[in-house]
Design an enzyme around this catalytic site. Structure first.
Site, mmCIF file in Angstrom:
data_model
loop_
_atom_site.group_PDB
_atom_site.id
_atom_site.type_symbol
_atom_site.label_atom_id
_atom_site.label_comp_id
_atom_site.label_asym_id
_atom_site.label_seq_id
_atom_site.Cartn_x
_atom_site.Cartn_y
_atom_site.Cartn_z
ATOM 1 N N GLU A 1 5.414 30.150 -14.327
ATOM 2 C CA GLU A 1 6.189 31.129 -15.099
ATOM 3 C C GLU A 1 6.146 30.819 -16.593
ATOM 4 O OE1 GLU A 1 9.589 32.125 -11.703
ATOM 5 O OE2 GLU A 1 9.812 30.359 -12.976
ATOM 6 N N MET B 1 16.667 32.706 -7.716
ATOM 7 C CA MET B 1 17.214 31.482 -7.126
ATOM 8 C C MET B 1 17.813 30.528 -8.163
ATOM 9 S SD MET B 1 14.272 30.782 -4.232
ATOM 10 C CE MET B 1 15.062 29.270 -3.643
ATOM 11 N N ASP C 1 8.303 40.853 -6.580
ATOM 12 C CA ASP C 1 8.371 41.439 -5.232
ATOM 13 C C ASP C 1 9.522 42.439 -5.165
ATOM 14 O OD1 ASP C 1 9.470 38.427 -5.263
ATOM 15 O OD2 ASP C 1 10.847 39.676 -4.123
#
Ligand code: SAH
Length: 234
Positions: free
Chosen positions: A12, A173, A197
């Site tokens: 990321e 998360m 997603d």
């Protein structure tokens, strides 16, 4: 101004680290696994703190995010923390793969603590974001959404119930865990999240996440450059 990114996965952060030619500070948080990168941008200090690894894999999830955020704030004293990374989102809300959002709040979606309203409020989190978030989103033409955080990549029906009940849009998360530390230490937080997603696509999340990770992280880098330009131009 001192800006500190807190990022879970190297994938990321890597396009962004490369873009700014950031220097790695070796053993910055030893013996903790968190990794530190730094650069000067337009006369401002830019840091990236990665959660680091355990078992040869990037540490994801709330515990690692808390360790990284607390370490980062105590050592670097940032004026602004930016939690940037990937997330799931909902097609029903108009989300697309590699679309980048700005967070307008952050909550936990997998904490079920019975008791009175105060216990409920504490377990949900519902942390406030930096008060410049909406103006930034508007200037950059980005949609805003509420970050909802849990400890799993999948989504159980009870998670979805809480997400729906509280208007959650961006499932990750780490977000609320980073927000929790920022709330304790009074450091403003900005969320920049790219969609890997769609939680309501019917496709298995891990497969969709893996397929779209690089694409979503490239889009994240492009927006983060705009974010940095916006913040450092002030
Ligand atoms: N096993 C995976 C680990 C990624 S876990 C791997 O091979 O890389 C997912 C990471 O992406 C977390 O840091 C989380 O914040 C984010 N994420 C992306 N989509 C998510 C979703 N649908 N639900 C929860 N977290 C998601």
């Amino acid at each position: 101004m001192k800006i500190c990114y807190v990022v879970a996965m190297e994938a990321e952060a890597q396009p962004f680290i490369a873009r700014y030619g950031m220097r790695k500070v070796e053993n910055a948080f030893a013996p903790l696994p968190c990794q530190l990168y730094e650069a000067e941008v337009n006369g401002h200090t830019l840091h990236v703190v990665l959660n680091g690894q355990q078992h040869q894999r990037d540490l994801v999830g709330c515990e690692a995010a808390v360790v990284a955020t607390l370490s980062a704030i105590q050592r670097l004293h940032p004026d602004l923390v930016i939690n940037s990374g990937t997330c799931g989102a909902f097609r029903a809300h108009g989300a697309d793969i590699a679309q980048v959002y700005i967070g307008n709040g952050a909550m936990f979606h997998d904490r079920r603590v019975p008791g009175d309203d105060a216990w409920g409020t504490q377990s949900l989190g519902n942390y406030a974001v930096w008060d410049g978030s909406a103006a930034l989103a508007q200037t950059l033409g980005l949609k805003m959404g509420k970050v909802t955080t849990g400890s799993s990549l999948d989504m159980q029906p009870c998670d979805l119930d809480l997400i729906r009940q509280h208007g959650g849009e961006l499932k990750d998360m780490e977000g609320a865990a980073v927000g929790f530390v920022c709330s304790l230490l009074n450091v403003p937080i900005l969320y920049v999240k790219s969609v890997t997603d769609l939680c309501d696509s019917g496709t298995e999340t891990y497969e969709e996440f893996s397929r779209n990770l690089n694409h979503a992280c490239e889009a994240l880098k492009v927006v983060n450059e705009q974010v940095i330009d916006y913040l450092t131009a002030k």
